[in-house]
Design a protein around this motif. Structure first.
Motif, PDB file in Angstrom:
ATOM      1  N   LYS A  58       0.813  -1.223   0.000  1.00 55.20           N
ATOM      2  CA  LYS A  58       0.000   0.000   0.000  1.00 55.20           C
ATOM      3  C   LYS A  58       0.845   1.271   0.000  1.00 55.20           C
ATOM      4  CE  LYS A  58      -4.067  -2.200   1.989  1.00 55.20           C
ATOM      5  NZ  LYS A  58      -5.128  -2.162   3.027  1.00 55.20           N
ATOM      6  N   LYS A  59       1.726   1.443   0.959  1.00 53.19           N
ATOM      7  CA  LYS A  59       2.698   2.538   0.956  1.00 53.19           C
ATOM      8  C   LYS A  59       4.037   1.967   1.392  1.00 53.19           C
ATOM      9  CE  LYS A  59      -0.115   6.664   2.024  1.00 53.19           C
ATOM     10  NZ  LYS A  59       0.272   7.464   0.838  1.00 53.19           N
ATOM     11  N   ASN A  60       5.119   2.275   0.635  1.00 57.59           N
ATOM     12  CA  ASN A  60       6.411   1.752   1.060  1.00 57.59           C
ATOM     13  C   ASN A  60       6.975   2.583   2.210  1.00 57.59           C
ATOM     14  OD1 ASN A  60       8.130   3.954   0.073  1.00 57.59           O
ATOM     15  ND2 ASN A  60       7.754   3.157  -1.988  1.00 57.59           N
ATOM     16  N   GLY A  61       8.039   2.079   2.802  1.00 59.24           N
ATOM     17  CA  GLY A  61       8.598   2.726   3.973  1.00 59.24           C
ATOM     18  C   GLY A  61       9.089   4.139   3.726  1.00 59.24           C
ATOM     19  N   TYR A  62       9.629   4.402   2.546  1.00 62.06           N
ATOM     20  CA  TYR A  62      10.098   5.752   2.231  1.00 62.06           C
ATOM     21  C   TYR A  62       8.928   6.737   2.198  1.00 62.06           C
ATOM     22  CZ  TYR A  62      14.590   3.679   0.849  1.00 62.06           C
ATOM     23  OH  TYR A  62      15.790   3.022   0.833  1.00 62.06           O
ATOM     24  N   GLU A  63       7.798   6.292   1.638  1.00 61.82           N
ATOM     25  CA  GLU A  63       6.609   7.153   1.585  1.00 61.82           C
ATOM     26  C   GLU A  63       6.087   7.439   2.994  1.00 61.82           C
ATOM     27  OE1 GLU A  63       4.371   6.086  -2.548  1.00 61.82           O
ATOM     28  OE2 GLU A  63       4.479   4.486  -1.067  1.00 61.82           O
ATOM     29  N   VAL A  64       6.066   6.403   3.823  1.00 58.93           N
ATOM     30  CA  VAL A  64       5.612   6.575   5.207  1.00 58.93           C
ATOM     31  C   VAL A  64       6.540   7.525   5.953  1.00 58.93           C
ATOM     32  CG1 VAL A  64       5.210   5.405   7.411  1.00 58.93           C
ATOM     33  CG2 VAL A  64       4.512   4.303   5.264  1.00 58.93           C
ATOM     34  N   LEU A  65       7.844   7.330   5.781  1.00 53.74           N
ATOM     35  CA  LEU A  65       8.839   8.188   6.426  1.00 53.74           C
ATOM     36  C   LEU A  65       8.647   9.649   6.026  1.00 53.74           C
ATOM     37  CD1 LEU A  65      11.507   8.715   7.973  1.00 53.74           C
ATOM     38  CD2 LEU A  65      12.727   7.953   5.922  1.00 53.74           C
ATOM     39  N   THR A  66       8.473   9.884   4.741  1.00 47.43           N
ATOM     40  CA  THR A  66       8.298  11.257   4.247  1.00 47.43           C
ATOM     41  C   THR A  66       7.072  11.918   4.850  1.00 47.43           C
ATOM     42  OG1 THR A  66       9.390  10.719   2.147  1.00 47.43           O
ATOM     43  CG2 THR A  66       7.981  12.666   2.183  1.00 47.43           C
ATOM     44  N   GLU A  67       5.977  11.185   4.933  1.00 48.21           N
ATOM     45  CA  GLU A  67       4.740  11.742   5.476  1.00 48.21           C
ATOM     46  C   GLU A  67       4.866  12.019   6.971  1.00 48.21           C
ATOM     47  OE1 GLU A  67       1.931  12.771   3.924  1.00 48.21           O
ATOM     48  OE2 GLU A  67       3.131  12.448   2.127  1.00 48.21           O
ATOM     49  N   ILE A  68       5.495  11.122   7.706  1.00 54.95           N
ATOM     50  CA  ILE A  68       5.667  11.330   9.153  1.00 54.95           C
ATOM     51  C   ILE A  68       6.510  12.570   9.407  1.00 54.95           C
ATOM     52  CG2 ILE A  68       6.736  10.408  11.254  1.00 54.95           C
ATOM     53  CD1 ILE A  68       5.949   7.620  10.331  1.00 54.95           C
ATOM     54  N   ARG A  69       7.551  12.751   8.602  1.00 55.13           N
ATOM     55  CA  ARG A  69       8.473  13.863   8.826  1.00 55.13           C
ATOM     56  C   ARG A  69       7.858  15.235   8.508  1.00 55.13           C
ATOM     57  NH1 ARG A  69      10.504  11.948  12.236  1.00 55.13           N
ATOM     58  NH2 ARG A  69      12.520  10.926  12.400  1.00 55.13           N
ATOM     59  N   LYS A  70       6.704  15.250   7.877  1.00 56.46           N
ATOM     60  CA  LYS A  70       6.048  16.526   7.613  1.00 56.46           C
ATOM     61  C   LYS A  70       5.486  17.155   8.887  1.00 56.46           C
ATOM     62  CE  LYS A  70       4.698  15.602   2.803  1.00 56.46           C
ATOM     63  NZ  LYS A  70       3.548  15.428   1.876  1.00 56.46           N
ATOM     64  N   SER A  71       5.279  16.341   9.910  1.00 59.40           N
ATOM     65  CA  SER A  71       4.640  16.871  11.116  1.00 59.40           C
ATOM     66  C   SER A  71       5.227  16.373  12.424  1.00 59.40           C
ATOM     67  CB  SER A  71       3.143  16.522  11.099  1.00 59.40           C
ATOM     68  OG  SER A  71       2.955  15.125  11.085  1.00 59.40           O
TER      69      SER A  71
END
Length: 230
Positions: free
Chosen positions: A57-70
């Motif tokens: 569904k979402k790879n780890g890099y995508e998850v990491l990027t989204e978490i780091r936004k906030s």
């Protein structure tokens, strides 16, 4: 009690890690796909995320990027992808540490403990208020950018970590051992030269006169402390 979130599609591994972490006194939850894991990380009160790269569904890099936004929450990448490029990509995108599979339980627990200790020492929070002012330096903790008199200064990841460490610990004197443990996220290896070289390079970039520094001060016979004013 520290709360830890594991995001990994290997259910058996998640159960094993959960069991081992709970023995150490942590509260642990896990998700098996990136989309669910991201929602849980953003909505839950966690102090550490353990994140695989290859996820549905979402790879780890995508998850990491989204978490780091906030969020500044520590993130440990835990993956079978062991190339230098994968590791560098993860760290540059905001991961705090990177551990490749297979790994020993003792090393895993040591990395977890070190990240949580560093998180508490740095006093990081999940706030999106991410600006720190130190003298005429402006430090953006989410974008990993530093401006001096509104001019962007190019820092390496480790130089940024050093500056952030001193900025968040105003007035405190630290030994080289304490600096190494916190910034290098590792046990002290008696590598004074490594610390001194990084501080010297950082001073050249942020100080008006590196020979008479005002931001990172030497405390002779002890270590270093930050100058400037927050």
């Amino acid at each position: 009690m520290c709360r830890i979130l594991i995001i990994d599609d290997d259910k058996d591994l998640c159960k094993l890690l959960k069991r081992n972490l709970e023995k150490e006194g942590y509260s642990v939850g896990f998700c098996n796909d990136g989309e669910t894991g991201l929602k849980e990380a953003q909505g839950g009160n966690y102090q550490l995320v353990i994140l695989d790269i290859m996820l549905p569904k979402k790879n780890g890099y995508e998850v990491l990027t989204e978490i780091r936004k906030s969020s500044h929450i520590p993130i440990l990448m835990l993956t079978a992808r062991d190339s230098e490029g994968d590791k560098v990509s993860g760290l540059r995108m905001g991961a705090d540490d990177y551990l490749t599979k297979p790994f020993s339980n003792s090393e895993f627990l040591a990395r977890v403990s070190s990240l949580l200790r560093r998180y508490i020492l740095f006093g990081k929070s999940n706030s999106i208020d991410n600006k720190i002012i130190l003298g005429n330096l402006s430090i953006d903790t989410l974008k990993h950018e530093v401006y001096k008199d509104n001019v962007l200064i190019e820092l390496t990841a480790k130089e940024f970590d050093l500056l952030l460490f001193f900025a968040k610990n105003q007035g405190q004197v630290f030994t080289k051992r304490q600096i190494y443990n916190a910034v290098w996220n590792d046990e002290y290896a008696f590598d004074d030269n490594n610390i001194m070289v990084h501080i010297r390079r950082l001073r050249k970039k942020i100080e008006d006169n590196p020979e008479a520094p005002t931001y990172i001060l030497t405390v002779w016979g002890v270590g270093y402390k930050s100058g400037g004013t927050i």
